[in-house]
Write a protein that holds these residues in place. Structure first.
Motif, short mmCIF file in Angstrom:
data_model
loop_
_atom_site.label_atom_id
_atom_site.label_comp_id
_atom_site.label_asym_id
_atom_site.label_seq_id
_atom_site.Cartn_x
_atom_site.Cartn_y
_atom_site.Cartn_z
N ARG A 35 0.84 -1.21 0.00
CA ARG A 35 0.00 0.00 0.00
C ARG A 35 0.87 1.26 0.00
O ARG A 35 0.62 2.20 -0.75
CB ARG A 35 -0.92 -0.03 1.22
N HIS A 63 -6.59 -2.76 -1.67
CA HIS A 63 -5.96 -1.75 -0.83
C HIS A 63 -6.84 -0.52 -0.58
O HIS A 63 -6.68 0.15 0.43
CB HIS A 63 -4.64 -1.30 -1.46
N PRO A 66 -11.00 1.05 -1.04
CA PRO A 66 -12.39 0.72 -1.39
C PRO A 66 -12.95 1.53 -2.56
O PRO A 66 -13.91 1.12 -3.19
CB PRO A 66 -13.16 1.04 -0.10
N SER A 67 -12.32 2.69 -2.85
CA SER A 67 -12.83 3.55 -3.93
C SER A 67 -11.73 4.50 -4.40
O SER A 67 -10.71 4.67 -3.72
CB SER A 67 -14.02 4.37 -3.43
N ARG A 68 -11.96 5.13 -5.55
CA ARG A 68 -11.01 6.13 -6.05
C ARG A 68 -10.92 7.31 -5.08
O ARG A 68 -9.84 7.86 -4.86
CB ARG A 68 -11.43 6.59 -7.44
N PHE A 82 -5.97 -3.16 -7.10
CA PHE A 82 -6.24 -1.86 -6.48
C PHE A 82 -7.23 -1.98 -5.32
O PHE A 82 -7.02 -1.45 -4.24
CB PHE A 82 -6.79 -0.89 -7.55
N TYR A 83 -8.33 -2.73 -5.54
CA TYR A 83 -9.40 -2.79 -4.55
C TYR A 83 -9.05 -3.64 -3.33
O TYR A 83 -9.79 -3.63 -2.35
CB TYR A 83 -10.71 -3.24 -5.20
#
Length: 197
Positions: free
Chosen positions: A12, A50, A52-54, A47-48
């Motif tokens: 991360r 690490h 939950p959203s942009r 990505f997800y």
């Protein structure tokens, strides 16, 4: 293969370091999740695991930028006098090096104009960043005996952030350097630091 919590945290942090650099280099509109993940040596699909959203990702990136910022200079060290702390901080903050960096530096002048479009989390972090920097400067001014340290600190913080923004916007290098030099001189004079040769 299962990884432990330490590995996940290190991954991360690697993603955030890459993203913070890309955000500084390209601005908020130029940062792409796929590009960040590829540069960090990971797949886009990871990505997800690490974030939950942009929006949460951008919040974390700006938080990382603050961790890597020069704000600690305004805190100083135990053996430094308040005038030395402020002199070092002002010298760096209003330097061509800080203006030109794309790998570090304070996010305040670099993201100020984009803040309203980056979501409430980033907006809150930027507000906190201004408050932290103002308190750090005010603490040193109080140690120097200023009657209104918070007022003076707010004025100084506003000027140094604005000066970096304007120096970055100026296309002519000599005029850009002059913006920084004049602001350094103005801030030093206002808070009672002797002029440097």
């Amino acid at each position: 293969m299962r990884y432990d919590a330490t590995h996940k945290q290190q991954t991360r942090e690697r993603i955030l370091k890459v993203a913070a650099r890309q955000l500084r280099e390209r601005g908020p509109q130029g940062i792409a999740l796929a590009g960040v993940m590829a540069e960090a040596g990971l797949t886009h699909g990871g990505f997800y695991a690490h974030f939950p959203s942009r929006e949460a990702f951008l919040d974390a990136v700006v938080e990382q930028m603050f961790r890597d910022s020069p704000l600690a200079l305004a805190r100083g060290t135990a053996d430094q006098s308040p005038d030395a702390i402020l002199a070092d901080f002002i010298a760096y903050y209003l330097s061509p090096e800080h203006r030109d960096t794309r790998t570090g530096g304070c996010p305040l002048p670099f993201l100020a104009s984009d803040t309203p479009r980056l979501g409430p989390g980033v907006h809150e972090m930027m507000s906190r960043g201004v408050a932290v920097l103002t308190r750090l400067v005010a603490r040193q001014l109080q140690r120097l005996g200023h009657a209104r340290p918070l007022d003076d600190a707010q004025s100084c913080v506003s000027e140094i952030i604005g000066a970096v923004v304007l120096a970055r916007a100026e296309a002519d290098p000599a005029r850009s350097d002059l913006i920084l030099a004049r602001s350094r001189s103005s801030v030093r004079r206002r808070i009672g630091l002797e002029e440097t040769p």
